[in-house]
Design an enzyme around this catalytic site. Structure first.
Site, PDB file in Angstrom:
ATOM      1  N   HIS A 122       0.759  -0.913   0.094  1.00  0.00           N
ATOM      2  CA  HIS A 122       0.250  -0.020   0.032  1.00  0.00           C
ATOM      3  C   HIS A 122       1.278   1.415   0.048  1.00  0.00           C
ATOM      4  O   HIS A 122       1.900   1.699   1.217  1.00  0.00           O
ATOM      5  CB  HIS A 122      -0.549  -0.471   1.199  1.00  0.00           C
ATOM      6  CG  HIS A 122      -1.935   0.843   0.938  1.00  0.00           C
ATOM      7  ND1 HIS A 122      -2.005   2.147   1.688  1.00  0.00           N
ATOM      8  CD2 HIS A 122      -3.044   1.089   0.364  1.00  0.00           C
ATOM      9  CE1 HIS A 122      -2.751   2.824   1.299  1.00  0.00           C
ATOM     10  NE2 HIS A 122      -4.342   1.776   0.641  1.00  0.00           N
ATOM     11  N   GLU A 124       0.751   4.048   1.448  1.00  0.00           N
ATOM     12  CA  GLU A 124       0.985   4.925   2.680  1.00  0.00           C
ATOM     13  C   GLU A 124       2.035   4.291   3.531  1.00  0.00           C
ATOM     14  O   GLU A 124       2.731   5.005   3.649  1.00  0.00           O
ATOM     15  CB  GLU A 124      -0.459   4.738   3.064  1.00  0.00           C
ATOM     16  CG  GLU A 124      -1.005   4.956   4.789  1.00  0.00           C
ATOM     17  CD  GLU A 124      -2.111   5.056   5.754  1.00  0.00           C
ATOM     18  OE1 GLU A 124      -1.757   4.813   6.694  1.00  0.00           O
ATOM     19  OE2 GLU A 124      -2.624   4.729   5.248  1.00  0.00           O
ATOM     20  N   THR A 160      -3.012   4.072   8.855  1.00  0.00           N
ATOM     21  CA  THR A 160      -4.027   4.082   9.465  1.00  0.00           C
ATOM     22  C   THR A 160      -5.223   4.050   8.607  1.00  0.00           C
ATOM     23  O   THR A 160      -6.426   4.441   9.940  1.00  0.00           O
ATOM     24  CB  THR A 160      -3.953   6.161   8.730  1.00  0.00           C
ATOM     25  OG1 THR A 160      -4.375   5.846   7.854  1.00  0.00           O
ATOM     26  CG2 THR A 160      -2.668   6.636   9.280  1.00  0.00           C
TER      27      THR A 160
END
Length: 275
Positions: A122, A124, A160
């Protein structure tokens, strides 16, 4: 047939902020681009394209103009490279992602071995990894947690949008890895709210529709959680709805990922209501 919307769904604060920043820096001459898709929603990315915000996958695709850092964030080397190239940098990194990045940097700088709980591929998580000095371990399974070696100091941060319950499970597998452990639960409130609301609704309906990009991690996770409670379909738009999904169904639940625009949610809701 009753159609029920989850209490929390759709755009989160970080996504709204990123879209607003992108639109404020749009340019009809093609000189404004995001580095990668600004959010994981193809329909929103296409709409921004028509408004003057393009997308590039690498900085060397631009000779000049404005580069917009997407909501998932990037590592420090990207900022340095953009400056060297003379590009104007506009940062739309989600504040929650920024907190995770700086938490990883802080832990690394203080001598902790950093473990990032999240999905390796990912964007992020990749950005958080780069802020850790490129020395962190990234885990998302029990086996990967068990494989972490013992060390003097261990620091833990999270993607997150990771599942809160899964985060706690994996942290539990790491507690005997060091005497000094710092845990920074960098999962944002919007993620917790959307996941809890989706599960609560899925327990009350016959079918759940989870709306959002197929490339969206938080939307995929919502679909996984709902599927444990009832029949669940992950769709991007109303065009994917099928009549056979709703045979003998009394209640339909709808939720949407944090990067799903309101207009798409409304289209799905309206189409379900007329069945």
């Amino acid at each position: 047939m009753q159609v029920i919307l989850a209490d929390y769904l759709g755009f989160c604060y970080g996504v709204k902020r990123a879209i607003k920043i992108a639109r404020e820096n749009a340019s009809p001459d093609g000189s404004a681009n995001t580095l990668g898709p600004i959010i994981h929603n193809p329909q929103m990315v296409e709409r921004l394209q028509t408004e003057g915000v393009g997308t590039v996958s690498r900085l060397d695709e631009m000779e000049q103009g404005t580069i917009i850092i997407r909501s998932h964030g990037v590592g420090p080397a990207i900022y340095e490279d953009a400056e060297r190239r003379g590009l104007r940098v506009v940062d739309a990194t989600c504040p929650h992602v920024r907190k995770a990045q700086l938490s990883a940097k802080e832990l690394h700088d203080e001598g902790y071995h950093v473990v990032i709980i999240g999905e390796k591929k990912h964007p992020e998580v990749q950005s958080i990894y780069e802020w850790s000095g490129g020395e962190a371990d990234v885990i998302e399974t029990e086996a990967e947690a068990d494989a972490i070696g013992h060390c003097a100091r261990l620091g833990i941060v999270s993607q997150t949008t990771f599942s809160g319950s899964r985060f706690q499970q994996l942290v539990g597998r790491l507690l005997d890895k060091a005497r000094d452990i710092r845990i920074m639960r960098t999962i944002c409130t919007a993620t917790d709210q959307r996941q809890s609301a989706a599960v609560a609704l899925a327990q009350k309906v016959d079918v759940m529709l989870v709306i959002g990009g197929k490339n969206s991690a938080n939307t995929t996770r919502l679909a996984q959680l709902c599927a444990k409670q009832c029949k669940t379909y992950h769709i991007e738009t109303a065009a994917e709805l099928r009549d056979e999904w709703f045979d003998k169904i009394e209640k339909i639940g709808i939720t949407a990922g944090a990067s799903t625009p309101d207009w798409i949610i409304k289209e799905v809701y309206k189409k379900c209501q007329i069945r």
